[in-house]
Design a protein around this motif. Structure first.
Motif: not given
Ligand SMILES: Cc1cc2nc3c(=O)[nH]c(=O)nc-3n(C[C@H](O)[C@H](O)[C@H](O)COP(=O)(O)O)c2cc1C
Ligand code: SF4
Lengths: 122, 598
Positions: B545-556, B560-572, B580-581
């Motif tokens: 994830v490119d933190p400068s582009k990520c808006k923290g929308c949580t869609r990704c 994610c089928p394996t729950g590999a992505i974490s992060g607070a709303v509106r944070a990278p 990650c598979i």
């Protein structure tokens, strides 16, 4: 099937039907104006009469198609005949009765029936 | 009088996208709208533009409707058939503004093609022998038998045409006929066989010929029987081609009914019979000796050559075996003269070749081009280029026996010699286009997996060698490659080529060797840098994830089928690489282009 003549008989009969699929061939095209005005003026029976007459005479190289409004609605039903290499001829105020003459004179013998053409009507 | 023919493609491609329903709907609409005596529905074989199927062509206008659904039929009948108004929205896009009668031959797809083997495909009804007769079918056989043309004269014509086998090896067809003709059979029995096994992944040339024009193959085999002195033929066709099998059976029955197959054809005293043999879909059964062994009822394993089939083939009798497309050229040559055929193509490769275009190309489908046409014309003009603005990287011809042609050689003429010279081969006609997103090591591995599955196991170089080769490639794509592996691969390839019993093993290393030759730097990136430049080999890529582009929308994270992505709303967000598979779902979900592969 026993001979080349038998084969040829089938070929000739089928070619008459299949010529239809040759868009580049040098066949004559009869185009009947079948927009609302044409149909209202009786284009449908004219088209049918052409089909019957052409079948009866076993003409091989004629395609019958329709088109939309040709533009001179007062003269409908209008039929255009395209003979390869010649100017298009436009027949106006056609009726089923006139069809056999056009087929025998123009399509078979190559003589334009001037009495029915747009020139005569004007 | 029938004034309009409605041609509906019933090849395998269009049939699987509803053409049988379309035909039923046409018949119903024609009768509902009182047109059944003026328009006729005709089933045809493949037109070639499979990507746009189902295809319906209405004559005499020659209007070509694409992506037709059963729901469109009512409109085609009421507008086009009844009123003569072409339904513009369904026309092939290249034609939209053209005059209604503009024919399909003007489109880029067809303009560069020359249809000889496919001359009747999509033009006639393959289930009606009379339509075949109308396009000069059986006139070659009729002339030869009634005029008692000497068999040697027929063979001379085939030789003079320069026709070479279309099944892959490219051996002179005339010579093969000559050898079979000259061979002496002790009991007088000889056979004529047709190879319709077509096992290359992605290839469907032969299927289309059989589905669209079965009589041309049957007539050609009958002529071959007359030329080499055989009275019995077999067509070996894979059982996975149900439509082709049904059309062939139908065609054989019809030819018999018309006296064009069986006893005393054209009262000439010559008799020829034909039967089908179904193959169970083993690639190796396409190899000629395995195929004949399979027809004999044994397990389809190759045997050493010589003796070659023209001397000792089926049941130890002299046997002529040609490919479907080879046969499809025969009556054209005899009707138009060998000179006409020889005038098409290059000096040593005469005539045309059919290709099944597939992969990353806009117009997937079936094309027939004069030999010597460049790959560029096929990819850019006929194929309409690579979709999605991606860059053309390479094309694979010859399937698992062939090799790749890199973009730098896109101006290579397609003929037997030129393809051989750059380490690929003509093959039977599969042409798979690859773009920048294809990893060449992965492609080589794909073909090798196929070969390992299909190896019959009779000889060890192929059975064991290809397996070891695959292990080496797998090791490289998993990021465990060592520098010496590349040399080992090359050495092993050369050994397999030199020592395998049949063509399957002998050609199996080709995809590896040719990718190694043209894309060595890609192999090296995998081995030395543990990097897959195309981003395909899962062990070598990371989604980041490119933190400068990520808006923290949580869609990704939600996708994610394996729950590999974490992060607070509106944070990278951050991808946990150990979970990650590498399915790429996050990249598809992100609306801000914030996720990339490296
Ligand atoms: C592994 C293997 C698979 C083959 N598969 C086919 C095939 O599916 N169809 C085909 O026509 N030839 C195939 N061949 C080529 C045949 O052995 C043979 O050369 C060909 O059928 C001869 O016909 P032709 O001279 O008309 O090309 C294959 C060869 C090998 C080695
Ligand atoms: S090369 Fe492969 S397919 Fe051919 S005989 Fe040997 S094991 Fe069988």
């Amino acid at each position: 099937m026993k001979s080349l003549a038998d084969l040829k008989a089938i070929r000739d009969r089928m070619q008459q039907q299949m010529n239809l699929r040759d868009t580049e061939g040098d066949h004559i095209r009869v185009v009947v104006g079948m927009a609302t005005c044409g149909i209202a003026a009786g284009a449908r029976p004219v088209l049918t009469a052409f089909l019957e007459e052409i079948e009866k005479r076993e003409l091989k190289n004629v395609a019958v198609t329709q088109t939309g409004c040709i533009g001179v609605c007062r003269l409908e039903p209008i039929v255009e005949v395209y003979v390869p290499g010649q100017e298009k001829v436009t027949y106006v105020k056609m009726t089923p009765d006139k069809v056999p003459t056009v087929v025998s004179e123009h399509l078979v013998n190559g003589r334009v029936v001037s009495d029915y053409t747009i020139g005569a009507a004007e | 009088m029938i004034r309009s023919h409605i041609l509906v493609c019933t090849g395998t491609g269009c049939s699987s996208s509803d053409s049988p329903k379309i035909i039923a709907e046409f018949e119903e609409q024609l009768s509902l709208q009182g047109m059944e005596n003026e328009a006729k529905v005709i089933k045809t074989g493949c037109f070639g533009l499979c990507a746009l199927g189902p295809i319906v062509t209405v004559y005499p206008e020659g209007a070509c409707y694409v992506h037709v659904t059963p729901d469109d039929v009512e409109e085609i009948v009421s507008e086009h058939i009844v009123k003569g108004r072409i339904v513009k929205r369904l026309l092939h896009r290249g034609e939209v503004d053209a005059a209604p009668a503009a024919s399909l031959s003007d489109t880029n797809f067809y303009k560069h093609q020359r249809r000889i083997a496919l001359r009747n495909c999509g033009v006639i009804n393959p289930e009606n022998i009379e339509e075949y007769i109308a396009v000069d079918g059986y006139s070659a056989l009729g002339r030869i038998l009634t005029e008692q043309v000497p068999p040697q004269k027929v063979i001379n014509d085939i030789k003079a045409s320069g026709l070479r086998g279309r099944g892959g090896a490219g051996f002179s067809t005339g010579m093969k006929w000559q050898f079979t003709h000259d061979a002496v059979s002790e009991d007088g029995i000889k056979y004529v066989c047709c190879n319709a096994d077509e096992g290359d992944p992605g290839a469907f040339m032969d299927r289309s010929v059989l589905e669209g024009d079965p009589f041309s193959v049957i007539e050609a085999m009958t002529i071959a029987g007359y030329a080499v002195g055989s009275h019995q033929g077999y067509i070996y066709v894979r059982a996975e081609y149900p439509i082709a099998v049904q059309r062939l059976n139908h065609a054989i029955a019809q030819a018999k009914e018309y006296g064009l197959l069986g006893e005393n054809i054209f009262e000439s005293g010559f008799s020829f019979d034909l039967e089908l043999r179904l193959g169970a879909g083993a690639f190796v059964c396409g190899e000629e000796t395995a195929l004949l062994t399979s027809i004999e009822g044994h397990r389809g394993e190759p045997r050493t050559r010589p003796p070659f089939p023209p001397n000792k083939g089926l049941g130890q009798r002299p046997t002529l075996l040609n490919n479907v497309e080879t046969y499809a050229n025969i009556t054209w040559i005899l009707n138009n003269g060998p000179e006409a055929f020889a005038s098409v193509g290059t000096e040593k490769s005469k005539g045309t070749k059919v290709f099944a275009l597939g992969g990353k190309i806009t117009n997937t489908g079936l094309v027939e081009i004069p030999m010597g046409t460049t790959l560029r014309t096929v990819v850019e003009d006929i194929g309409g280029g690579v979709p999605g603005g991606k860059k053309f990287k390479a094309a694979q011809t010859g399937g698992p026996s062939g090799g790749c042609i890199p973009a730098s050689l896109i101006d290579t003429p397609i003929d037997y010699e030129s393809l051989g010279a750059i380490g690929s081969m003509m093959g039977s006609g599969g042409l798979i286009v690859m773009d920048e997103d294809n990893c060449m090591v992965d492609i080589a591995k794909f073909f090798l997996e196929f070969v390992v599955d299909e190896s019959c196991g009779k000889c060890s170089p192929c059975r064991i060698g290809t397996k070891r080769l695959l292990e080496l490639l797998t090791k490289i794509t998993e990021g465990n490659g060592e520098p010496e592996d590349l040399d080992t691969i090359e050495e092993l390839c050369n050994h397999i080529k030199a020592s395998a019993l049949c063509g399957l093993g002998q050609t199996a290393p080709n995809p590896v060797l040719s990718t190694l030759r043209h894309f060595r730097e890609e192999y090296e990136a995998h081995v030395y840098e543990k990097r897959c430049p195309a981003g395909v080999c899962k062990a070598l890529i990371q989604y980041i994830v490119d933190p400068s582009k990520c808006k923290g929308c949580t869609r990704c994270a939600r996708g994610c089928p394996t729950g590999a992505i974490s992060g607070a709303v509106r944070a990278p967000h951050i991808i946990n690489q150990s979970k990650c598979i590498k399915c790429g779902a996050c990249m598809d979900h992100c609306r801000f282009d914030a996720i990339y592969k490296q």
